[in-house]
Write a protein that holds these residues in place. Structure first.
Motif, PDB file in Angstrom:
ATOM      1  N   PRO A  89       1.071  -1.202   0.046  1.00 33.18           N
ATOM      2  CA  PRO A  89       0.293  -0.141  -0.107  1.00 33.18           C
ATOM      3  C   PRO A  89       1.267   1.798   0.066  1.00 33.18           C
ATOM      4  CG  PRO A  89      -0.644  -1.235   1.527  1.00 33.18           C
ATOM      5  CD  PRO A  89       0.476  -2.337   1.034  1.00 33.18           C
ATOM      6  N   LYS A  90       0.498   2.667  -0.674  1.00 30.93           N
ATOM      7  CA  LYS A  90       0.690   3.460  -0.243  1.00 30.93           C
ATOM      8  C   LYS A  90       0.824   4.121   0.858  1.00 30.93           C
ATOM      9  CE  LYS A  90      -1.026   5.550  -4.633  1.00 30.93           C
ATOM     10  NZ  LYS A  90      -1.779   6.261  -5.078  1.00 30.93           N
ATOM     11  N   ASP A  91       2.168   5.085   0.993  1.00 32.14           N
ATOM     12  CA  ASP A  91       2.321   6.215   2.310  1.00 32.14           C
ATOM     13  C   ASP A  91       2.897   4.331   3.180  1.00 32.14           C
ATOM     14  OD1 ASP A  91       1.639   7.814   1.236  1.00 32.14           O
ATOM     15  OD2 ASP A  91      -0.525   7.387   2.256  1.00 32.14           O
ATOM     16  N   VAL A  92       3.520   3.579   2.777  1.00 35.56           N
ATOM     17  CA  VAL A  92       4.081   2.139   3.955  1.00 35.56           C
ATOM     18  C   VAL A  92       5.328   2.829   4.171  1.00 35.56           C
ATOM     19  CG1 VAL A  92       5.242   0.494   4.442  1.00 35.56           C
ATOM     20  CG2 VAL A  92       2.960   0.779   3.742  1.00 35.56           C
ATOM     21  N   LYS A  93       5.746   3.096   5.366  1.00 37.30           N
ATOM     22  CA  LYS A  93       6.969   3.801   5.682  1.00 37.30           C
ATOM     23  C   LYS A  93       8.479   2.816   6.764  1.00 37.30           C
ATOM     24  CE  LYS A  93       6.252   7.761   5.655  1.00 37.30           C
ATOM     25  NZ  LYS A  93       5.728   8.078   3.404  1.00 37.30           N
ATOM     26  N   LEU A  94       9.581   2.659   6.459  1.00 39.57           N
ATOM     27  CA  LEU A  94      10.415   1.678   7.671  1.00 39.57           C
ATOM     28  C   LEU A  94      10.330   1.922   8.164  1.00 39.57           C
ATOM     29  CD1 LEU A  94      12.228  -1.589   7.034  1.00 39.57           C
ATOM     30  CD2 LEU A  94      13.825   0.754   5.813  1.00 39.57           C
ATOM     31  N   PHE A 110       7.498  -1.677   9.516  1.00 39.63           N
ATOM     32  CA  PHE A 110       6.505  -0.841   8.710  1.00 39.63           C
ATOM     33  C   PHE A 110       6.126  -0.592   9.528  1.00 39.63           C
ATOM     34  CE2 PHE A 110       8.440  -4.398   6.238  1.00 39.63           C
ATOM     35  CZ  PHE A 110       9.002  -3.931   5.737  1.00 39.63           C
ATOM     36  N   SER A 111       5.379   0.896   9.282  1.00 37.08           N
ATOM     37  CA  SER A 111       4.340   0.792  10.034  1.00 37.08           C
ATOM     38  C   SER A 111       2.816   0.771   9.853  1.00 37.08           C
ATOM     39  CB  SER A 111       4.139   3.120   8.669  1.00 37.08           C
ATOM     40  OG  SER A 111       4.142   3.380   7.976  1.00 37.08           O
ATOM     41  N   LYS A 112       1.997   0.747  10.073  1.00 40.58           N
ATOM     42  CA  LYS A 112       0.407   0.463  10.436  1.00 40.58           C
ATOM     43  C   LYS A 112       0.191   0.822   8.719  1.00 40.58           C
ATOM     44  CE  LYS A 112      -1.686   4.559  11.646  1.00 40.58           C
ATOM     45  NZ  LYS A 112      -2.033   6.252  12.505  1.00 40.58           N
ATOM     46  N   GLU A 113       0.602   1.423   8.033  1.00 35.39           N
ATOM     47  CA  GLU A 113      -0.295   1.229   5.940  1.00 35.39           C
ATOM     48  C   GLU A 113       0.268   0.061   5.827  1.00 35.39           C
ATOM     49  OE1 GLU A 113       0.398   5.872   7.948  1.00 35.39           O
ATOM     50  OE2 GLU A 113       1.642   3.962   8.136  1.00 35.39           O
ATOM     51  N   LEU A 114       1.132  -0.585   5.884  1.00 37.87           N
ATOM     52  CA  LEU A 114       1.004  -2.583   5.675  1.00 37.87           C
ATOM     53  C   LEU A 114       0.120  -2.938   5.646  1.00 37.87           C
ATOM     54  CD1 LEU A 114       3.287  -3.781   3.835  1.00 37.87           C
ATOM     55  CD2 LEU A 114       3.969  -4.577   6.138  1.00 37.87           C
ATOM     56  N   GLN A 115      -0.665  -2.376   6.948  1.00 36.83           N
ATOM     57  CA  GLN A 115      -1.865  -3.564   7.028  1.00 36.83           C
ATOM     58  C   GLN A 115      -3.404  -2.918   6.645  1.00 36.83           C
ATOM     59  OE1 GLN A 115      -0.831  -5.874   7.796  1.00 36.83           O
ATOM     60  NE2 GLN A 115      -2.362  -6.460  10.123  1.00 36.83           N
ATOM     61  N   VAL A 145      11.379 -11.469   8.850  1.00 38.13           N
ATOM     62  CA  VAL A 145      11.030 -11.354   9.879  1.00 38.13           C
ATOM     63  C   VAL A 145      10.463  -9.457   9.257  1.00 38.13           C
ATOM     64  CG1 VAL A 145      10.041 -11.276  11.974  1.00 38.13           C
ATOM     65  CG2 VAL A 145      12.475 -12.658  11.859  1.00 38.13           C
ATOM     66  N   ILE A 146       8.941 -10.506   8.992  1.00 38.14           N
ATOM     67  CA  ILE A 146       8.386  -8.772   8.563  1.00 38.14           C
ATOM     68  C   ILE A 146       7.310  -8.540  10.157  1.00 38.14           C
ATOM     69  CG2 ILE A 146       6.813  -7.714   7.174  1.00 38.14           C
ATOM     70  CD1 ILE A 146       7.757  -9.433   5.306  1.00 38.14           C
ATOM     71  N   THR A 147       7.431  -6.876  10.287  1.00 41.11           N
ATOM     72  CA  THR A 147       6.556  -6.874  11.768  1.00 41.11           C
ATOM     73  C   THR A 147       5.974  -5.430  11.736  1.00 41.11           C
ATOM     74  OG1 THR A 147       8.055  -5.789  12.686  1.00 41.11           O
ATOM     75  CG2 THR A 147       7.918  -7.564  13.723  1.00 41.11           C
ATOM     76  N   VAL A 148       4.516  -5.360  12.028  1.00 39.38           N
ATOM     77  CA  VAL A 148       4.420  -3.396  11.681  1.00 39.38           C
ATOM     78  C   VAL A 148       3.769  -3.195  13.434  1.00 39.38           C
ATOM     79  CG1 VAL A 148       2.171  -2.742  11.231  1.00 39.38           C
ATOM     80  CG2 VAL A 148       2.896  -4.515   9.712  1.00 39.38           C
ATOM     81  N   GLY A 156      -1.025 -10.931  13.747  1.00 42.00           N
ATOM     82  CA  GLY A 156      -2.592 -11.299  12.651  1.00 42.00           C
ATOM     83  C   GLY A 156      -1.609  -9.691  11.836  1.00 42.00           C
ATOM     84  N   VAL A 157      -0.622  -9.651  11.969  1.00 44.27           N
ATOM     85  CA  VAL A 157       0.125  -9.091   9.999  1.00 44.27           C
ATOM     86  C   VAL A 157       0.416 -10.016   9.163  1.00 44.27           C
ATOM     87  CG1 VAL A 157       2.299  -8.279   9.676  1.00 44.27           C
ATOM     88  CG2 VAL A 157       2.147  -7.713  11.595  1.00 44.27           C
ATOM     89  N   LEU A 158       0.253  -8.478   7.711  1.00 39.96           N
ATOM     90  CA  LEU A 158      -0.203  -9.238   7.410  1.00 39.96           C
ATOM     91  C   LEU A 158      -0.810 -11.340   7.287  1.00 39.96           C
ATOM     92  CD1 LEU A 158       2.878  -8.884   5.147  1.00 39.96           C
ATOM     93  CD2 LEU A 158       1.758  -7.794   4.668  1.00 39.96           C
ATOM     94  N   GLN A 159      -2.056 -11.261   7.466  1.00 38.06           N
ATOM     95  CA  GLN A 159      -2.893 -12.390   7.640  1.00 38.06           C
ATOM     96  C   GLN A 159      -4.151 -11.995   6.982  1.00 38.06           C
ATOM     97  OE1 GLN A 159      -2.020 -15.817   8.960  1.00 38.06           O
ATOM     98  NE2 GLN A 159      -0.471 -14.277   9.262  1.00 38.06           N
ATOM     99  N   PRO A 160      -4.893 -12.622   5.448  1.00 36.25           N
ATOM    100  CA  PRO A 160      -5.992 -12.566   5.344  1.00 36.25           C
ATOM    101  C   PRO A 160      -6.999 -12.357   6.460  1.00 36.25           C
ATOM    102  CG  PRO A 160      -5.077 -15.147   4.614  1.00 36.25           C
ATOM    103  CD  PRO A 160      -3.762 -14.214   5.674  1.00 36.25           C
TER     104      PRO A 160
END
Length: 160
Positions: A89-94, A110-115, A145-148, A156-160
């Motif tokens: 998604p747009k506006d995701v920040k590291l 990543f910032s919450k925008e990844l969700q 390892v990816i976290t938000v 729940g990160v990157l879960q459908p």
């Protein structure tokens, strides 16, 4: 006429030396060619292809630069000419990037925008794959390892 020739010679002496100056005078920047992975799908999105795009970044902080380039998404030219897009998604920040060289694990937060992706397992798989493929091109990285905002998959990160 002699005045013009004289001024021309002075111009060449002054500015010619700058043009012939060694790059170190201006500060050499070491660069690396890396690949950023974007997506391309067929007309009906039945087939999705992961496409590497080469780009040049500074050698110092190359892993972080790779993620930042990925978050920028494909350029307008890459979108039009190569029909590339991103699931991120747009506006995701590291927020943070940390590499444990003993285990070969990179931790990216990543910032919450990844969700803010439009849900579904396909989108979450595409996001994860873009990030992992971009990072695993570096020989020191074996696991990602990816976290938000500090929260992981179990939260729940990157879960459908």
């Amino acid at each position: 006429m002699k005045k013009i020739i004289f001024l021309g010679m002075i111009f060449l002496i002054i500015f010619g030396n700058l043009a012939l100056a060694d790059n170190s005078y201006f500060g050499k920047v070491s660069t690396a060619e890396i690949e950023i992975y974007f997506l391309r799908c067929d007309r009906y999105c039945k087939t999705i292809e992961l496409v590497p795009v080469k780009c040049i970044v500074p050698s110092e902080g190359v892993v972080q630069s790779a993620i930042e380039k990925l978050l920028e998404g494909p350029t307008e030219q890459e979108r039009k000419r190569l029909d590339l897009h991103t699931a991120i998604p747009k506006d995701v920040k590291l927020n943070q990037l940390r590499i444990d060289l003993t285990t070969g694990t990179v931790y990216v937060d990543f910032s919450k925008e990844l969700q803010n992706y439009r849900g579904g397992s396909l989108n979450s798989i595409c996001i994860r794959t873009q990030i992992e493929k971009t990072l695993k091109q570096f020989s020191a990285i074996k696991e990602v390892v990816i976290t938000v905002e500090g929260k992981g998959e179990s939260e729940g990160v990157l879960q459908p």
